[in-house]
Design a protein around this motif. Structure first.
Motif, PDB file in Angstrom:
ATOM      1  N   GLU A 109       0.760  -1.190   0.036  1.00 16.87           N
ATOM      2  CA  GLU A 109       0.092  -0.034  -0.206  1.00 16.87           C
ATOM      3  C   GLU A 109       0.951   1.257  -0.095  1.00 16.87           C
ATOM      4  O   GLU A 109       0.564   2.219  -0.720  1.00 16.87           O
ATOM      5  N   LYS A 110       1.715   1.376   0.804  1.00 21.18           N
ATOM      6  CA  LYS A 110       2.850   2.263   0.779  1.00 21.18           C
ATOM      7  C   LYS A 110       3.433   2.643  -0.583  1.00 21.18           C
ATOM      8  O   LYS A 110       3.750   3.714  -1.148  1.00 21.18           O
ATOM      9  N   MET A 111       3.954   1.329  -1.063  1.00 20.65           N
ATOM     10  CA  MET A 111       4.330   1.554  -2.444  1.00 20.65           C
ATOM     11  C   MET A 111       3.389   2.190  -3.407  1.00 20.65           C
ATOM     12  O   MET A 111       3.938   3.108  -4.430  1.00 20.65           O
ATOM     13  N   GLN A 112       2.087   1.594  -3.301  1.00 23.69           N
ATOM     14  CA  GLN A 112       1.302   2.251  -4.334  1.00 23.69           C
ATOM     15  C   GLN A 112       0.871   3.728  -4.173  1.00 23.69           C
ATOM     16  O   GLN A 112       0.857   4.394  -5.163  1.00 23.69           O
ATOM     17  N   ASN A 113       0.809   4.038  -2.927  1.00 26.48           N
ATOM     18  CA  ASN A 113       0.664   5.639  -2.598  1.00 26.48           C
ATOM     19  C   ASN A 113       1.736   6.567  -3.310  1.00 26.48           C
ATOM     20  O   ASN A 113       1.662   7.199  -4.002  1.00 26.48           O
ATOM     21  N   SER A 114       2.973   5.793  -2.998  1.00 31.26           N
ATOM     22  CA  SER A 114       4.240   6.461  -3.425  1.00 31.26           C
ATOM     23  C   SER A 114       4.235   6.687  -5.137  1.00 31.26           C
ATOM     24  O   SER A 114       4.434   7.614  -5.624  1.00 31.26           O
ATOM     25  N   LEU A 115       3.953   5.635  -5.748  1.00 28.80           N
ATOM     26  CA  LEU A 115       3.810   5.474  -7.166  1.00 28.80           C
ATOM     27  C   LEU A 115       2.625   6.349  -7.670  1.00 28.80           C
ATOM     28  O   LEU A 115       3.004   7.398  -8.682  1.00 28.80           O
ATOM     29  N   GLY A 116       1.544   6.282  -7.016  1.00 35.41           N
ATOM     30  CA  GLY A 116       0.321   7.417  -7.378  1.00 35.41           C
ATOM     31  C   GLY A 116       0.980   8.940  -7.104  1.00 35.41           C
ATOM     32  O   GLY A 116       0.525   9.572  -8.097  1.00 35.41           O
ATOM     33  N   LEU A 117       1.702   9.110  -6.136  1.00 35.22           N
ATOM     34  CA  LEU A 117       2.372  10.407  -6.172  1.00 35.22           C
ATOM     35  C   LEU A 117       3.234  10.883  -7.234  1.00 35.22           C
ATOM     36  O   LEU A 117       2.859  11.875  -7.755  1.00 35.22           O
ATOM     37  N   VAL A 118       4.130   9.954  -7.586  1.00 36.02           N
ATOM     38  CA  VAL A 118       4.831  10.063  -8.535  1.00 36.02           C
ATOM     39  C   VAL A 118       4.043  10.437  -9.859  1.00 36.02           C
ATOM     40  O   VAL A 118       4.646  11.352 -10.747  1.00 36.02           O
ATOM     41  N   MET A 119       3.070   9.670 -10.209  1.00 34.95           N
ATOM     42  CA  MET A 119       2.368   9.536 -11.374  1.00 34.95           C
ATOM     43  C   MET A 119       1.696  11.133 -11.435  1.00 34.95           C
ATOM     44  O   MET A 119       1.632  11.680 -12.500  1.00 34.95           O
ATOM     45  N   MET A 120       1.253  11.506 -10.328  1.00 31.84           N
ATOM     46  CA  MET A 120       0.575  12.578 -10.261  1.00 31.84           C
ATOM     47  C   MET A 120       1.610  13.698 -10.634  1.00 31.84           C
ATOM     48  O   MET A 120       1.127  14.958 -11.167  1.00 31.84           O
ATOM     49  N   MET A 121       2.808  13.587 -10.108  1.00 37.97           N
ATOM     50  CA  MET A 121       3.635  14.743 -10.272  1.00 37.97           C
ATOM     51  C   MET A 121       4.093  14.904 -11.598  1.00 37.97           C
ATOM     52  O   MET A 121       4.429  15.757 -12.239  1.00 37.97           O
ATOM     53  N   MET A 122       4.239  13.732 -12.353  1.00 37.43           N
ATOM     54  CA  MET A 122       4.679  13.676 -13.598  1.00 37.43           C
ATOM     55  C   MET A 122       3.429  14.253 -14.647  1.00 37.43           C
ATOM     56  O   MET A 122       3.860  14.838 -15.484  1.00 37.43           O
ATOM     57  N   GLU A 123       2.320  13.927 -14.204  1.00 33.06           N
ATOM     58  CA  GLU A 123       1.156  14.623 -14.983  1.00 33.06           C
ATOM     59  C   GLU A 123       1.192  16.114 -14.587  1.00 33.06           C
ATOM     60  O   GLU A 123       0.968  16.829 -15.911  1.00 33.06           O
ATOM     61  N   MET A 124       1.435  16.602 -13.690  1.00 35.79           N
ATOM     62  CA  MET A 124       1.457  18.022 -13.263  1.00 35.79           C
ATOM     63  C   MET A 124       2.649  18.660 -14.240  1.00 35.79           C
ATOM     64  O   MET A 124       2.338  19.773 -14.714  1.00 35.79           O
ATOM     65  N   LEU A 125       3.754  17.932 -14.170  1.00 35.94           N
ATOM     66  CA  LEU A 125       4.925  18.503 -15.045  1.00 35.94           C
ATOM     67  C   LEU A 125       4.585  18.573 -16.636  1.00 35.94           C
ATOM     68  O   LEU A 125       4.784  19.450 -17.136  1.00 35.94           O
ATOM     69  N   LYS A 126       3.855  17.605 -16.987  1.00 37.94           N
ATOM     70  CA  LYS A 126       3.347  17.594 -18.484  1.00 37.94           C
ATOM     71  C   LYS A 126       2.612  18.553 -18.796  1.00 37.94           C
ATOM     72  O   LYS A 126       2.525  19.310 -19.682  1.00 37.94           O
ATOM     73  N   MET A 127       1.659  19.016 -17.834  1.00 39.00           N
ATOM     74  CA  MET A 127       0.883  19.893 -18.127  1.00 39.00           C
ATOM     75  C   MET A 127       1.609  21.335 -17.926  1.00 39.00           C
ATOM     76  O   MET A 127       1.068  22.064 -18.734  1.00 39.00           O
ATOM     77  N   GLY A 128       2.283  21.395 -17.046  1.00 46.33           N
ATOM     78  CA  GLY A 128       3.186  22.783 -16.898  1.00 46.33           C
ATOM     79  C   GLY A 128       3.961  22.872 -18.225  1.00 46.33           C
ATOM     80  O   GLY A 128       4.190  24.151 -18.677  1.00 46.33           O
ATOM     81  N   GLN A 129       4.561  21.878 -18.633  1.00 45.78           N
ATOM     82  CA  GLN A 129       5.441  22.082 -19.907  1.00 45.78           C
ATOM     83  C   GLN A 129       4.325  22.477 -21.363  1.00 45.78           C
ATOM     84  O   GLN A 129       4.577  23.337 -22.042  1.00 45.78           O
TER      85      GLN A 129
END
Length: 87
Positions: A56-76
């Protein structure tokens, strides 16, 4: 309390801390020292060391990383979209 239980508490400070937070374990271990394995299971669960908790901790971390990547894509996309028509 038996000497082997006391030595376990000296050797493993996380168990000692758990027992301090859950004092009923002093009484239980004094009466039945064979439940050390049960104590270790509860300590691992308390500190989040069981396999389901780690997954569960790994899934939460992975979800956070994916969200950050999406935010970076939107920002770019926004930055490149603003600069493109202005040039």
């Amino acid at each position: 309390m038996r000497a082997e239980i006391q030595q376990l508490l000296v050797d493993r400070p996380e168990i000692r801390q758990f027992i301090r937070q859950h004092p009923n374990w002093y009484r239980r271990l004094s009466r039945d020292p064979s439940i050390v394995s049960q104590l270790e299971k509860e300590v691992n669960q308390f500190y989040g060391r069981t396999l389901p908790q780690r997954v569960e901790k790994m899934q939460n971390s992975l979800g956070l990383v994916m969200m950050m990547m999406e935010m970076l894509k939107m920002g770019q996309a926004t930055v490149s979209g603003v600069q493109g028509p202005g040039q």
